[in-house]
Design an enzyme around this catalytic site. Structure first.
Site, PDB file in Angstrom:
ATOM      1  N   SER A 179      -2.012   4.766  -6.375  1.00 16.93           N
ATOM      2  CA  SER A 179      -2.046   3.310  -6.233  1.00 16.93           C
ATOM      3  C   SER A 179      -3.485   2.828  -6.268  1.00 16.93           C
ATOM      4  CB  SER A 179      -1.407   2.887  -4.902  1.00 16.93           C
ATOM      5  OG  SER A 179      -1.669   1.528  -4.607  1.00 16.93           O
ATOM      6  N   TYR A 192       0.132   3.777   4.067  1.00 14.88           N
ATOM      7  CA  TYR A 192       0.458   3.855   2.647  1.00 14.88           C
ATOM      8  C   TYR A 192      -0.787   4.187   1.831  1.00 14.88           C
ATOM      9  CZ  TYR A 192       1.872   2.203  -2.016  1.00 14.88           C
ATOM     10  OH  TYR A 192       2.125   2.099  -3.363  1.00 14.88           O
TER      11      TYR A 192
END
Length: 287
Positions: A179, A192
């Protein structure tokens, strides 16, 4: 009221990971003019989180390129998974549906074995499944969520890839979904973002380990992409303005990310290993 322009209708889904079938508008999983070129002809791919979002787009693109596909998804996502099977079979390829929980180590082993039993081999592993929860501060982050996010986002990648290793050979490929948050951080997604950073290190380290075997390991680090992740984890207002802060002023579509996976899985990416591709709408990252 925010002065940010509305990019999507305000919407929220109470259950994570969310359903693509309930999103407005529906994400674009492949562009109408995309033409496959047999880049993955007769390959077998295993894709976690393959029922919706980026995973669905990757499955459909792989099928258009000639691959058979197994997708892993949560049982609550059966409707979306059935749609993916319809799309893959519509492209003339086979699709195996594997419902279960990647937080369970035995399930990670089972999906690999069932894929090989069904198709006779395994050539491409796409570790894509993920979980996220927004929190304003570290103090608000409960242990049960912290552990679940690490189980799904990074430990499952270790376990599933480990189970796949005995089936992979020279020329095969592992692609992990990282990400943009691994590179620039996110104040509301501490756990995350940390797992995505771990995925980057896992990718680079495994590439070093497998280089001599001719197995390539790479990752893709998307920016804001319109997937069920968004309405199932963000507020209605956040969803309405999602992607506005990118250089391009909008969120990306899964159809704009999946070709990166095709590139890395195919001979086009034969000199890429230990690398990360960044379809993120213009965020500059120094990695």
């Amino acid at each position: 009221m925010s002065d940010k322009p509305t990019l999507f209708p305000p919407q929220h889904q109470d259950q994570q990971p969310g359903l693509e079938s309930e999103m407005t508008p529906q994400p674009e999983y492949i562009r109408p003019n995309y033409k496959g070129a047999d880049k993955l002809l007769d390959k077998v791919a295993l894709i976690t989180g393959g029922d919706s979002g980026i995973g669905r787009a990757v499955a459909v693109h792989f099928a258009r390129e000639g691959a058979d596909v197994a997708i892993v998804y949560m049982p609550s996502e059966q409707e979306d998974a059935d749609k993916v099977r319809e799309l893959v079979e519509g492209a003339g390829r086979r699709c195996l549906l594997l419902a279960g929980d990647l937080r369970q180590p035995e399930f990670c082993q089972q999906v690999v074995e069932r894929t090989v039993q069904e198709f006779g081999r395994l050539n491409i592993v796409v570790n894509n499944a993920a979980e996220q929860h927004f929190h304003k501060s570290l103090e608000e982050l409960p242990d049960e969520e912290l552990e679940s996010v690490f189980q799904v986002n990074i430990l499952a990648q270790f376990r599933l890839t480990r189970a796949a290793m005995k089936h992979l050979n020279e020329g095969d490929s592992i692609i992990n979904t990282s990400s943009v948050n691994a590179f620039r951080g996110n104040e509301s997604l501490l756990d995350y973002s940390a797992t995505k950073g771990a995925i980057t290190a896992f990718t680079r380290s495994l590439a070093l380990q497998l280089g001599s075997k001719g197995i390539r390991v790479n990752s893709v680090a998307p920016g804001p992409i319109w997937t069920p992740f968004i309405p199932s984890t963000a507020s209605a207002l956040q969803t309405a303005t999602f992607g506005r802060d990118t250089t391009m002023g909008r969120a990306g579509q899964p159809s704009e990310v999946a070709p990166a996976y095709v590139f890395l899985a195919s001979e086009d990416g034969s000199y890429f290993t230990g690398q990360t591709l960044h379809p993120n709408g213009g965020s500059v990252v120094n990695a």
